[in-house]
Scaffold this active site. Structure first.
Site, PDB file in Angstrom:
ATOM      1  N   ASP A  79       0.917  -1.115  -0.109  1.00  0.00           N
ATOM      2  CA  ASP A  79      -0.569   0.154   0.423  1.00  0.00           C
ATOM      3  C   ASP A  79       1.215   0.979  -0.118  1.00  0.00           C
ATOM      4  OD1 ASP A  79       0.911  -0.400   2.720  1.00  0.00           O
ATOM      5  OD2 ASP A  79      -1.011   1.007   3.257  1.00  0.00           O
ATOM      6  N   ASP A  82       5.720   0.369   3.423  1.00  0.00           N
ATOM      7  CA  ASP A  82       6.321  -0.793   3.743  1.00  0.00           C
ATOM      8  C   ASP A  82       5.449  -2.433   3.244  1.00  0.00           C
ATOM      9  OD1 ASP A  82       7.241   1.173   5.832  1.00  0.00           O
ATOM     10  OD2 ASP A  82       6.156   1.272   6.878  1.00  0.00           O
ATOM     11  N   TYR A 200      -5.363   0.977   9.408  1.00  0.00           N
ATOM     12  CA  TYR A 200      -6.503   1.569   8.251  1.00  0.00           C
ATOM     13  C   TYR A 200      -8.066   0.812   8.798  1.00  0.00           C
ATOM     14  CZ  TYR A 200      -3.432   1.965   4.709  1.00  0.00           C
ATOM     15  OH  TYR A 200      -2.402   2.774   3.717  1.00  0.00           O
ATOM     16  N   GLU A 461       6.192  10.201   3.018  1.00  0.00           N
ATOM     17  CA  GLU A 461       5.626   8.580   2.544  1.00  0.00           C
ATOM     18  C   GLU A 461       4.137   8.349   1.390  1.00  0.00           C
ATOM     19  OE1 GLU A 461       4.700   4.787   4.683  1.00  0.00           O
ATOM     20  OE2 GLU A 461       4.088   6.138   5.682  1.00  0.00           O
TER      21      GLU A 461
END
Length: 502
Positions: A79, A82, A200, A461
């Site tokens: 996603d 990582d 999430y 990120e």
């Protein structure tokens, strides 16, 4: 700029750059931005990479995913920066990529990028097919640790996860069995897979995903029962009640309200009841558009936040996800207004019921606002920095991304574990050895200031769902520029995509 601080210097430069922002806006190459956006998804691939992989510094990974559970879960997308594969944001990414192609596929094809777009979508849907191992089972997420157990989690009849099941149905569209599972066995996925709450969590629940999936399944199949579902449950599920100022992998209401509005253009055989409900959906879509543009009466309580330079600002962590999604929805909604020959209305909730709301904007103004947000991402901002990595001369060089910030496996076969990676690469002040081309990073803070440092992960990120909607936005803006130049639609410069290639 000092490598020690890794911080962009803004002081006096902000004034000079602000004066140049309007002139710079016209200089963006949306075709280049589109091409680089699609390249990013190849950098996020998990599994065994294909022979035609263009991001050569990436290698095979996650080849034993699902082995402990006796299922094949190799593939899909990481996603963000990582090594985790989360089902809900991955499915949302694929949905937004698909919507981009459905809306603006001709421009994508003309740019020679249709094949890459379809490959990006299929890389996700192939994984979803694997993850749906039984009629009422969907594997959804695994924690990160590439040197230890890759434990996988699932939702099923006993441990339901309607959000991820319904979003996957939206991504797969025609796979109605997944939608039926998500609707029949209702429950929050972050209660069944509790570990996901740290990453999430579902704040809006699952009812928005069920409406979202129903609308997508109706669009894909034409089956009236899906439209009936979206109409019959519009009120109970909040579809015609929620008035929101954000659209994301979690909160789908604005997206489904825009999608429902499109039916007023595309669906030719609506009953009076269906039309009435769809108009209610559209009124809430207009609230969202008005909020983004700052046109709702009532001030800050009813309008999305802005930075001093005009960037939508919802929250500090990965704010550009909300910006890219807003740019896409406003782009699509501008087309809805154009097709209906209607202006944008932003009514005052305190006005008399019989008082008509004045026109707040026309379709062209809505599209221009979407363009302003895209241009900000591409560098028309006080930092004079593109937040689409690889676009322009100045862009983030220290993206928070494990693979991009460490040596390529093809060049350095020495083992790099978590500790080695942290000490030698993550904590280093030097620029990443690899540019994560096409990634849209988290972006600047509420004062338009960006810190280019891997440790500033809220800003540096990137996530797949940041870039996915920009595929559609850049494609529409390519068309807009072409029409402004008075050019005819160019012939597609991409060869037909053979079925064997997909």
């Amino acid at each position: 700029m000092s490598d020690v601080s890794g911080r962009f210097v803004v002081a006096a430069a902000v004034v000079a750059v602000s004066l140049a922002m309007a002139a710079a806006a016209a200089a963006h190459d949306y075709g280049e931005a589109l091409s680089k956006s699609l390249l990013y998804f190849e950098a996020q691939r998990s599994g065994r990479l294909p022979y035609n992989q263009r991001v050569r510094w990436r290698g095979h990974s996650g080849l034993t995913d699902g082995l402990e559970q006796g299922v094949d879960l190799v593939g899909g997308y990481y996603d963000a920066g990582d090594h985790v594969k989360f089902g809900l944001p991955m499915a949302f990414t694929v949905t937004m990529l698909s919507w981009s192609v459905l809306e603006y596929g001709e421009e994508i094809a003309a740019a020679g990028e249709l094949g890459h777009a379809l490959h990006a979508i299929k890389w996700g849907t192939d994984y979803f097919i694997k993850a749906h191992t039984h009629p009422n089972v969907l594997w959804t997420q695994r924690p990160e640790d590439m040197t230890t157990s890759r434990h996988a989690y699932k939702v099923d009849a006993e441990n339901p996860g309607s959000e991820v099941a319904a979003e996957t149905a939206a991504a797969m569209a025609a796979a109605s069995i997944l939608f039926e599972f998500g609707d029949k066995y209702r429950g929050r996925y972050d209660e069944s897979v509790e570990v996901v709450k740290n990453y999430y969590p579902s704040s809006s629940g699952y009812k928005d995903e069920l409406l979202w999936a129903a609308l997508w399944l109706h669009r894909a199949t034409g089956r009236r029962e899906y439209l009936d579902y979206a109409v019959d449950n519009a009120d109970d599920f909040g579809g015609t009640g929620w008035a929101v100022s954000e659209f994301s992998w979690d909160i789908k209401y604005a997206g489904l309200q825009v999608l429902a509005s499109k039916l007023l253009v595309e669906e030719k055989h609506l009953s009076s009841q269906q039309r009435e409900v769809l108009e209610k959906y559209r009124s809430k879509a207009e609230y969202y558009v008005c909020s983004c543009m700052g046109r709702n009466p009532g001030g800050a309580a009813h309008n999305a936040g802005r930075t001093p330079a005009g960037l939508l600002f919802i929250r500090p962590w990965n704010n550009l996800q909300y910006v890219s999604n807003a740019a896409f929805l406003l782009t699509v909604y501008s087309d809805v207004l154009s097709s209906l020959s209607l202006p944008l209305l932003c009514p005052d909730p305190d006005a008399a019921a019989d008082e008509a709301a004045p026109a707040a904007a026309d379709a062209g103004e809505v599209l221009e606002f979407a363009r302003s947000q895209a241009d900000y991402i591409l560098g028309t901002n006080p930092m004079a920095t593109s937040y689409l990595v690889g676009y322009g001369e100045a862009y983030p060089r220290r993206v928070h991304h494990r693979a991009a910030s460490s040596a390529s496996y093809a060049r350095d076969r020495d083992f790099i574990g978590c500790l080695q990676g942290f000490d030698s690469w993550y904590s280093a002040a030097a620029e990443n050895p690899h540019d994560l081309v096409g990634a849209v990073v988290g972006g600047p803070n509420g004062n338009d200031v960006f810190t280019d440092h891997r440790g500033a992960y809220m800003q540096t990120e990137a996530c797949t769902y940041n870039t996915a909607p920009m595929v559609g936005v850049f494609s529409r803006l390519m068309e807009l520029e072409r029409r402004r130049r008075g050019e005819d639609a160019p012939p597609s410069s991409t060869s037909p995509v053979a079925e064997d290639d997909l």
